[in-house]
Scaffold this motif. Structure first.
Motif, PDB file in Angstrom:
ATOM      1  N   LEU A   1       0.832  -1.210   0.000  1.00  0.00           N
ATOM      2  CA  LEU A   1       0.000   0.000   0.000  1.00  0.00           C
ATOM      3  C   LEU A   1       0.864   1.256   0.000  1.00  0.00           C
ATOM      4  O   LEU A   1       0.602   2.204  -0.741  1.00  0.00           O
ATOM      5  N   ARG A   2       1.906   1.271   0.824  1.00  0.00           N
ATOM      6  CA  ARG A   2       2.780   2.441   0.903  1.00  0.00           C
ATOM      7  C   ARG A   2       3.474   2.691  -0.432  1.00  0.00           C
ATOM      8  O   ARG A   2       3.604   3.831  -0.876  1.00  0.00           O
TER       9      ARG A   2
ATOM     10  N   LYS B   1      -9.578  15.016  -5.580  1.00  0.00           N
ATOM     11  CA  LYS B   1      -9.333  14.050  -6.652  1.00  0.00           C
ATOM     12  C   LYS B   1      -8.191  13.110  -6.267  1.00  0.00           C
ATOM     13  O   LYS B   1      -8.259  11.906  -6.497  1.00  0.00           O
ATOM     14  N   LEU B   2      -7.136  13.653  -5.652  1.00  0.00           N
ATOM     15  CA  LEU B   2      -6.015  12.835  -5.205  1.00  0.00           C
ATOM     16  C   LEU B   2      -6.472  11.842  -4.135  1.00  0.00           C
ATOM     17  O   LEU B   2      -6.055  10.682  -4.137  1.00  0.00           O
TER      18      LEU B   2
ATOM     19  N   LEU C   1      -7.733   6.273  -2.587  1.00  0.00           N
ATOM     20  CA  LEU C   1      -8.692   5.273  -2.129  1.00  0.00           C
ATOM     21  C   LEU C   1      -8.836   4.163  -3.166  1.00  0.00           C
ATOM     22  O   LEU C   1      -8.882   2.977  -2.822  1.00  0.00           O
ATOM     23  N   GLY C   2      -8.900   4.515  -4.426  1.00  0.00           N
ATOM     24  CA  GLY C   2      -8.986   3.512  -5.488  1.00  0.00           C
ATOM     25  C   GLY C   2      -7.777   2.591  -5.508  1.00  0.00           C
ATOM     26  O   GLY C   2      -7.913   1.370  -5.684  1.00  0.00           O
ATOM     27  N   ALA C   3      -6.591   3.140  -5.314  1.00  0.00           N
ATOM     28  CA  ALA C   3      -5.370   2.329  -5.300  1.00  0.00           C
ATOM     29  C   ALA C   3      -5.374   1.362  -4.114  1.00  0.00           C
ATOM     30  O   ALA C   3      -5.021   0.186  -4.249  1.00  0.00           O
ATOM     31  N   VAL C   4      -5.794   1.846  -2.957  1.00  0.00           N
ATOM     32  CA  VAL C   4      -5.844   0.991  -1.759  1.00  0.00           C
ATOM     33  C   VAL C   4      -6.894  -0.090  -1.936  1.00  0.00           C
ATOM     34  O   VAL C   4      -6.650  -1.269  -1.622  1.00  0.00           O
ATOM     35  N   ARG C   5      -8.053   0.268  -2.418  1.00  0.00           N
ATOM     36  CA  ARG C   5      -9.121  -0.727  -2.621  1.00  0.00           C
ATOM     37  C   ARG C   5      -8.694  -1.815  -3.593  1.00  0.00           C
ATOM     38  O   ARG C   5      -9.034  -2.988  -3.413  1.00  0.00           O
ATOM     39  N   LYS C   6      -7.970  -1.440  -4.631  1.00  0.00           N
ATOM     40  CA  LYS C   6      -7.521  -2.410  -5.634  1.00  0.00           C
ATOM     41  C   LYS C   6      -6.603  -3.449  -4.994  1.00  0.00           C
ATOM     42  O   LYS C   6      -6.736  -4.652  -5.239  1.00  0.00           O
TER      43      LYS C   6
ATOM     44  N   PRO D   1     -13.480  -5.018  -1.860  1.00  0.00           N
ATOM     45  CA  PRO D   1     -12.716  -3.786  -1.595  1.00  0.00           C
ATOM     46  C   PRO D   1     -12.430  -3.564  -0.113  1.00  0.00           C
ATOM     47  O   PRO D   1     -11.318  -3.229   0.251  1.00  0.00           O
ATOM     48  N   GLY D   2     -13.407  -3.733   0.738  1.00  0.00           N
ATOM     49  CA  GLY D   2     -13.197  -3.703   2.176  1.00  0.00           C
ATOM     50  C   GLY D   2     -12.940  -2.348   2.803  1.00  0.00           C
ATOM     51  O   GLY D   2     -13.397  -2.083   3.894  1.00  0.00           O
ATOM     52  N   ILE D   3     -12.196  -1.479   2.164  1.00  0.00           N
ATOM     53  CA  ILE D   3     -11.876  -0.172   2.723  1.00  0.00           C
ATOM     54  C   ILE D   3     -12.961   0.803   2.265  1.00  0.00           C
ATOM     55  O   ILE D   3     -13.215   0.952   1.083  1.00  0.00           O
TER      56      ILE D   3
END
Length: 167
Positions: free
Chosen positions: A110-111, A134-135, A140-145, A154-156
């Motif tokens: 994630l980091r 937007k950022l 959020l999209g990157a973490v969910r993926k 997705p969970g988050i």
């Protein structure tokens, strides 16, 4: 005599009405009890069917769980005039404890994804509120993926910027 017969007939009529009233009340109470019992049985069957028929989805009514991603992200990025720095504090929120555990174990992944995202930003875009929003959505999209790839959902539910400093 006619008056006595009429008076007797008048007295007898209300007695019949009163005898029907308890019977009607009894029928109404019995009907309400039957409807209540039927509704209870229907609800019980629906709950059993839903629990055995499908995979369990996370309960949205559960308490919110937060995972701060410490330490804060510090990245540099180019502006047209100079080299700039961005420090972002990130906290993840979920109602699903499994998703929080997956995010904890996937912290390096994630980091890495978030550092790559933050370092590719343009100063002119993220310097206003709409650009930061937007950022935040992209993060959020990157973490969910990543969480979806490991957990299957997705969970988050949200990603918050707890600090946002540009220099």
């Amino acid at each position: 005599m006619i008056d006595d017969e009429q008076a007797g007939a008048v007295v007898d009529a209300p007695a019949e009405r009163n005898s029907r009233k308890p019977m009607l009340i009894g029928v109404a109470v019995a009907l309400l009890l039957a409807l209540g019992a039927g509704g209870y049985v229907w609800q019980a069957r629906q709950g059993t069917h839903a629990a055995t028929g499908r995979a369990k989805a996370p309960d949205v009514g559960k308490a919110e769980l937060y995972l701060p991603m410490d330490p804060a992200f510090v990245v540099n990025f180019r502006d047209a005039e100079s080299l700039r720095y961005l420090q972002v504090g990130v906290t993840l929120m979920s109602h699903d404890p499994e998703a929080i555990n997956v995010a904890k174990t996937a912290d390096p992944v994630l980091r890495d994804a978030l550092v790559a995202l933050f370092s590719n930003q343009d100063y002119s875009i993220i310097s206003d509120a709409a650009g930061r929003q937007k950022l935040q959505e992209q993060a959020l999209g990157a973490v969910r993926k990543i969480v979806q790839a490991r957990l299957g959902r997705p969970g988050i539910d949200a990603l918050y910027f707890t600090s946002f400093v540009m220099q």
